[in-house]
Design an enzyme around this catalytic site. Structure first.
Site, PDB file in Angstrom:
ATOM      1  N   GLY A 176      -7.746 -19.296  15.053  1.00 61.33           N
ATOM      2  CA  GLY A 176      -8.449 -18.063  15.464  1.00 61.33           C
ATOM      3  C   GLY A 176      -9.004 -17.269  14.299  1.00 61.33           C
TER       4      GLY A 176
ATOM      5  N   ILE B  93       0.836  -1.207   0.000  1.00 62.30           N
ATOM      6  CA  ILE B  93       0.000   0.000   0.000  1.00 62.30           C
ATOM      7  C   ILE B  93       0.870   1.256   0.000  1.00 62.30           C
ATOM      8  CG2 ILE B  93      -1.938   1.194   1.089  1.00 62.30           C
ATOM      9  CD1 ILE B  93      -2.672  -1.438   2.469  1.00 62.30           C
TER      10      ILE B  93
ATOM     11  N   LYS C 203      -1.625  -4.256  16.082  1.00 62.86           N
ATOM     12  CA  LYS C 203      -2.157  -3.046  15.437  1.00 62.86           C
ATOM     13  C   LYS C 203      -3.083  -2.291  16.403  1.00 62.86           C
ATOM     14  CE  LYS C 203      -1.685  -1.851  11.660  1.00 62.86           C
ATOM     15  NZ  LYS C 203      -0.654  -0.985  11.009  1.00 62.86           N
TER      16      LYS C 203
ATOM     17  N   TYR D 131      -1.168 -10.350  15.048  1.00 60.03           N
ATOM     18  CA  TYR D 131      -1.091  -9.181  14.151  1.00 60.03           C
ATOM     19  C   TYR D 131      -2.087  -8.110  14.561  1.00 60.03           C
ATOM     20  CZ  TYR D 131      -2.348  -6.259  10.156  1.00 60.03           C
ATOM     21  OH  TYR D 131      -2.673  -5.171   9.352  1.00 60.03           O
TER      22      TYR D 131
ATOM     23  N   ALA E 169       4.925  -1.874   8.836  1.00 60.10           N
ATOM     24  CA  ALA E 169       4.386  -2.894   9.748  1.00 60.10           C
ATOM     25  C   ALA E 169       4.763  -4.272   9.239  1.00 60.10           C
ATOM     26  CB  ALA E 169       2.858  -2.785   9.818  1.00 60.10           C
TER      27      ALA E 169
ATOM     28  N   THR F 276      12.253  -5.153   4.595  1.00 63.16           N
ATOM     29  CA  THR F 276      12.089  -6.542   5.012  1.00 63.16           C
ATOM     30  C   THR F 276      11.758  -7.351   3.758  1.00 63.16           C
ATOM     31  OG1 THR F 276       9.701  -6.407   5.317  1.00 63.16           O
ATOM     32  CG2 THR F 276      11.081  -5.750   7.205  1.00 63.16           C
TER      33      THR F 276
ATOM     34  N   THR G 197      -6.154  -0.925  10.655  1.00 59.15           N
ATOM     35  CA  THR G 197      -6.862  -1.968   9.921  1.00 59.15           C
ATOM     36  C   THR G 197      -8.205  -2.289  10.573  1.00 59.15           C
ATOM     37  OG1 THR G 197      -6.775  -4.344   9.423  1.00 59.15           O
ATOM     38  CG2 THR G 197      -5.449  -3.616  11.260  1.00 59.15           C
ATOM     39  N   ASP G 198      -9.132  -2.810   9.764  1.00 60.58           N
ATOM     40  CA  ASP G 198     -10.427  -3.233  10.331  1.00 60.58           C
ATOM     41  C   ASP G 198     -10.270  -4.431  11.276  1.00 60.58           C
ATOM     42  OD1 ASP G 198      -9.862  -5.178   8.406  1.00 60.58           O
ATOM     43  OD2 ASP G 198     -11.781  -5.003   7.349  1.00 60.58           O
ATOM     44  N   GLU G 199      -9.123  -5.133  11.177  1.00 58.75           N
ATOM     45  CA  GLU G 199      -8.956  -6.346  11.998  1.00 58.75           C
ATOM     46  C   GLU G 199      -8.916  -6.037  13.485  1.00 58.75           C
ATOM     47  OE1 GLU G 199      -6.267  -9.352  10.756  1.00 58.75           O
ATOM     48  OE2 GLU G 199      -6.724  -9.074   8.639  1.00 58.75           O
TER      49      GLU G 199
HETATM   50  P1  NAD Z   1       3.399  -4.834   3.407  1.00 58.83           P
HETATM   51  O1  NAD Z   1       3.791  -5.981   4.275  1.00 58.83           O
HETATM   52  O2  NAD Z   1       3.214  -5.037   1.953  1.00 58.83           O
HETATM   53  O3  NAD Z   1       4.498  -3.677   3.555  1.00 58.83           O
HETATM   54  C1  NAD Z   1       5.064  -3.322   4.791  1.00 58.83           C
HETATM   55  C2  NAD Z   1       6.288  -2.447   4.525  1.00 58.83           C
HETATM   56  O4  NAD Z   1       6.822  -2.039   5.793  1.00 58.83           O
HETATM   57  C3  NAD Z   1       7.421  -3.168   3.773  1.00 58.83           C
HETATM   58  O5  NAD Z   1       7.952  -2.332   2.774  1.00 58.83           O
HETATM   59  C4  NAD Z   1       8.463  -3.431   4.864  1.00 58.83           C
HETATM   60  O6  NAD Z   1       9.788  -3.467   4.367  1.00 58.83           O
HETATM   61  C5  NAD Z   1       8.235  -2.222   5.778  1.00 58.83           C
HETATM   62  N1  NAD Z   1       8.677  -2.486   7.157  1.00 58.83           N
HETATM   63  C6  NAD Z   1       8.416  -3.572   7.929  1.00 58.83           C
HETATM   64  N2  NAD Z   1       9.009  -3.444   9.126  1.00 58.83           N
HETATM   65  C7  NAD Z   1       9.622  -2.228   9.131  1.00 58.83           C
HETATM   66  C8  NAD Z   1      10.381  -1.502  10.105  1.00 58.83           C
HETATM   67  N3  NAD Z   1      10.629  -2.027  11.311  1.00 58.83           N
HETATM   68  N4  NAD Z   1      10.854  -0.292   9.773  1.00 58.83           N
HETATM   69  C9  NAD Z   1      10.622   0.234   8.538  1.00 58.83           C
HETATM   70  N5  NAD Z   1       9.928  -0.398   7.585  1.00 58.83           N
HETATM   71  C10 NAD Z   1       9.435  -1.614   7.882  1.00 58.83           C
HETATM   72  O7  NAD Z   1       2.113  -4.207   4.081  1.00 58.83           O
HETATM   73  P2  NAD Z   1       0.833  -3.527   3.394  1.00 58.83           P
HETATM   74  O8  NAD Z   1      -0.142  -4.563   3.048  1.00 58.83           O
HETATM   75  O9  NAD Z   1       1.297  -2.552   2.377  1.00 58.83           O
HETATM   76  O10 NAD Z   1       0.244  -2.744   4.659  1.00 58.83           O
HETATM   77  C11 NAD Z   1       0.701  -1.429   4.960  1.00 58.83           C
HETATM   78  C12 NAD Z   1      -0.016  -0.941   6.209  1.00 58.83           C
HETATM   79  O11 NAD Z   1      -1.418  -0.925   5.988  1.00 58.83           O
HETATM   80  C13 NAD Z   1       0.205  -1.833   7.431  1.00 58.83           C
HETATM   81  O12 NAD Z   1       0.343  -1.010   8.558  1.00 58.83           O
HETATM   82  C14 NAD Z   1      -1.077  -2.666   7.522  1.00 58.83           C
HETATM   83  O13 NAD Z   1      -1.340  -3.010   8.856  1.00 58.83           O
HETATM   84  C15 NAD Z   1      -2.097  -1.685   6.984  1.00 58.83           C
HETATM   85  N6  NAD Z   1      -3.279  -2.284   6.311  1.00 58.83           N
HETATM   86  C16 NAD Z   1      -3.115  -3.213   5.327  1.00 58.83           C
HETATM   87  C17 NAD Z   1      -4.241  -3.700   4.654  1.00 58.83           C
HETATM   88  C18 NAD Z   1      -4.126  -4.719   3.542  1.00 58.83           C
HETATM   89  O14 NAD Z   1      -5.142  -5.210   3.073  1.00 58.83           O
HETATM   90  N7  NAD Z   1      -2.930  -5.051   3.076  1.00 58.83           N
HETATM   91  C19 NAD Z   1      -5.518  -3.236   5.009  1.00 58.83           C
HETATM   92  C20 NAD Z   1      -5.633  -2.283   6.032  1.00 58.83           C
HETATM   93  C21 NAD Z   1      -4.502  -1.804   6.659  1.00 58.83           C
HETATM   94  O1  DAU Z   2      -8.567  -6.599   6.763  1.00 60.99           O
HETATM   95  C1  DAU Z   2      -7.361  -5.931   6.552  1.00 60.99           C
HETATM   96  C2  DAU Z   2      -6.227  -6.912   6.616  1.00 60.99           C
HETATM   97  O2  DAU Z   2      -6.272  -7.681   5.420  1.00 60.99           O
HETATM   98  C3  DAU Z   2      -4.864  -6.240   6.782  1.00 60.99           C
HETATM   99  O3  DAU Z   2      -4.828  -5.579   8.019  1.00 60.99           O
HETATM  100  C4  DAU Z   2      -3.739  -7.277   6.707  1.00 60.99           C
HETATM  101  O4  DAU Z   2      -2.483  -6.632   6.749  1.00 60.99           O
HETATM  102  C5  DAU Z   2      -3.868  -8.037   5.396  1.00 60.99           C
HETATM  103  O5  DAU Z   2      -2.886  -9.043   5.337  1.00 60.99           O
HETATM  104  C6  DAU Z   2      -5.263  -8.660   5.267  1.00 60.99           C
HETATM  105  O6  DAU Z   2      -5.442  -9.712   6.241  1.00 60.99           O
HETATM  106  P1  DAU Z   2      -6.203 -11.088   5.867  1.00 60.99           P
HETATM  107  O7  DAU Z   2      -5.797 -12.111   6.826  1.00 60.99           O
HETATM  108  O8  DAU Z   2      -7.659 -10.828   5.674  1.00 60.99           O
HETATM  109  O9  DAU Z   2      -5.568 -11.338   4.393  1.00 60.99           O
HETATM  110  P2  DAU Z   2      -5.002 -12.662   3.683  1.00 60.99           P
HETATM  111  O10 DAU Z   2      -4.774 -12.300   2.248  1.00 60.99           O
HETATM  112  O11 DAU Z   2      -3.894 -13.272   4.437  1.00 60.99           O
HETATM  113  O12 DAU Z   2      -6.245 -13.641   3.759  1.00 60.99           O
HETATM  114  C7  DAU Z   2      -7.501 -13.283   3.220  1.00 60.99           C
HETATM  115  C8  DAU Z   2      -8.457 -14.419   3.531  1.00 60.99           C
HETATM  116  O13 DAU Z   2      -8.086 -15.569   2.757  1.00 60.99           O
HETATM  117  C9  DAU Z   2      -8.419 -14.879   4.971  1.00 60.99           C
HETATM  118  O14 DAU Z   2      -9.747 -15.239   5.384  1.00 60.99           O
HETATM  119  C10 DAU Z   2      -7.527 -16.112   4.966  1.00 60.99           C
HETATM  120  C11 DAU Z   2      -7.778 -16.702   3.589  1.00 60.99           C
HETATM  121  N1  DAU Z   2      -6.640 -17.392   2.970  1.00 60.99           N
HETATM  122  C12 DAU Z   2      -5.437 -16.743   2.899  1.00 60.99           C
HETATM  123  C13 DAU Z   2      -4.356 -17.373   2.337  1.00 60.99           C
HETATM  124  C14 DAU Z   2      -3.019 -16.650   2.271  1.00 60.99           C
HETATM  125  C15 DAU Z   2      -6.799 -18.660   2.438  1.00 60.99           C
HETATM  126  O15 DAU Z   2      -7.906 -19.239   2.486  1.00 60.99           O
HETATM  127  N2  DAU Z   2      -5.722 -19.272   1.863  1.00 60.99           N
HETATM  128  C16 DAU Z   2      -4.491 -18.685   1.802  1.00 60.99           C
HETATM  129  O16 DAU Z   2      -3.525 -19.318   1.288  1.00 60.99           O
END
Ligand code: NAD
Ligand code: DAU
Length: 352
Positions: free
Chosen positions: A291, A13, A164, A160, A84, A37, A135-137
């Protein structure tokens, strides 16, 4: 010229946000601080690396000296904290790094920003703001009915989401105790380009293309509320500019889908556009996530009413754009899935 300190900008993001902001505004500059990372990838930002308004600094958000130095050397107006550990499955196996980065890293950032911005007792330079990307989580899991509102009590279940939620409470504490200007956004599941293939959509896409089994946790009827990543970026931009200090804004587009629906959508797309041999026979129901939250669903009414935000990209369009992007960027997937990814995948899925 406003200067943004974006942390975690080499991730999914964060990199989309940097590209969105530099494309939209001529009068901002961005410093991207990322530890790089496994989830951070500077390839995502190739198109802006020569942009004079963009700079990358490799640093850990937990590193007080490194973060203080960035504040001392630059007049930062906004902090947007994306950095994160973000993957729920990894947090179940190895919670400690989630506490370190997500909780202690956030507190360090808050502290460094507070020291740099303070002009007097609980007074800060005009116009500055710290935005925590949450996050909504943090709200836990819903039953069949209802939605997460900003007033919904925090009830995280995974390490996780607990990390958060803890970070959110520290952000709130800085607002309540020091009148520090903050916002928190809580968004639902994002999808789009540059997502690391440990997450559902790119993982299933990659496995389908490679004729590997498609792991679906449990019955696959868990529900996530999917939002195209650019709509999340737009919401963050609006909250930084116009959000009321101290407020939390939920972000989501009422787009709830079961995991099985998502997996079948990807299979159908690849079958139609790439490879007629793939099919639903590739789905394998594997041991459920511990969980596992059953349903997420955001009520976005507050950000709609207060800031005029709305999701621009319907799911049917967004998912096509996303899957096409992964097809057009096969090298990106190849690069990020080389090396340690195979080890991760085998460790994570071998017992399932
Ligand atoms: P991501 O894992 O793709 O990216 C995380 C980034 O943070 C990476 O570039 C990593 O190198 C960097 N990072 C990790 N540890 C670090 C540290 N100690 N210092 C500096 N940089 C560090 O994550 P994402 O999916 O892009 O999520 C970004 C943010 O949005 C997170 O805070 C996550 O909780 C939040 N979020 C994600 C989602 C989703 O669906 N992916 C939804 C809602 C909120
Ligand atoms: O809701 C926001 C969150 O969405 C963010 O805060 C997190 O950073 C992001 O990783 C994401 O979390 P989820 O656990 O919802 O995402 P993930 O893609 O890991 O999984 C989505 C759903 O799919 C979840 O119910 C678990 C399921 N899943 C995931 C994987 C990787 C599977 O069934 N099989 C899989 O191999």
């Amino acid at each position: 010229m406003k200067t943004y300190l974006v942390t975690g900008g080499a991730g999914f993001i964060g990199s989309n946000f940097i590209l969105y902001m530099l494309g939209k505004y001529d009068d901002i500059s961005i410093i991207n601080v990322d530890k790089l990372t496994y989830a951070g990838n500077l390839e995502n930002l190739k198109s802006v690396e020569q942009n004079p308004r963009y700079r990358f600094v490799q640093a850990d958000i937990c590193d007080k000296d490194a973060i203080s130095a960035i504040f001392a050397e630059n007049e930062i107006d906004y902090v947007v904290n994306f950095a994160a550990e973000s993957h729920v499955d990894r947090s179940i196996r190895d919670p400690e790094i989630f506490v370190k980065t997500n909780v202690l890293g956030t507190v360090n950032l808050l502290n460094c920003a507070k020291v740099a911005w303070e002009t007097g007792d609980d007074c800060y330079r005009d116009g500055v703001k710290y935005l925590q990307v949450s996050t909504d989580e943090v709200y836990g899991s819903l039953g069949k009915e209802g939605y997460f509102m900003e007033t919904t009590p925090l009830d995280p279940h995974s390490p996780y989401s607990a990390s958060k939620a803890s970070a959110d409470l520290f952000v709130k504490a800085y607002a309540d105790t020091y009148r520090f200007p903050v916002n928190i956004t809580r968004c639902s599941n994002n999808y789009g380009p540059y997502q690391f293939p440990e997450k559902l959509i790119p993982l299933i896409m990659n496995n389908t293309l490679q004729h590997k089994e498609l792991p679906v946790y449990g019955d696959g009827m868990q529900i996530r509320d999917w939002l195209y990543v650019e709509d999340h970026c737009k919401a963050i931009d609006m909250v930084i500019r116009d959000g009321v200090a101290g407020e939390v804004y939920n972000v989501g587009g009422h787009n709830e889908r079961t995991n099985l629906f998502i997996v079948k959508t990807i299979i159908a797309y690849i079958k139609e556009h790439v490879d007629s041999e793939v099919g639903e026979h590739m789905i394998r129901h594997v041991t459920d996530r511990k969980g596992h939250d059953r349903r997420y669903g955001i009520d976005p009414q507050k950000i709609k009413d207060a800031l005029g935000w709305y999701p621009e990209t319907p799911f049917e369009i967004g998912i096509q754009k996303t899957l096409k992007w992964y097809l057009d960027n096969a090298d990106w997937i190849k690069n990020v899935t080389s090396g340690d990814y195979q080890k991760y995948y085998e460790k994570m899925y071998s017992g399932k």
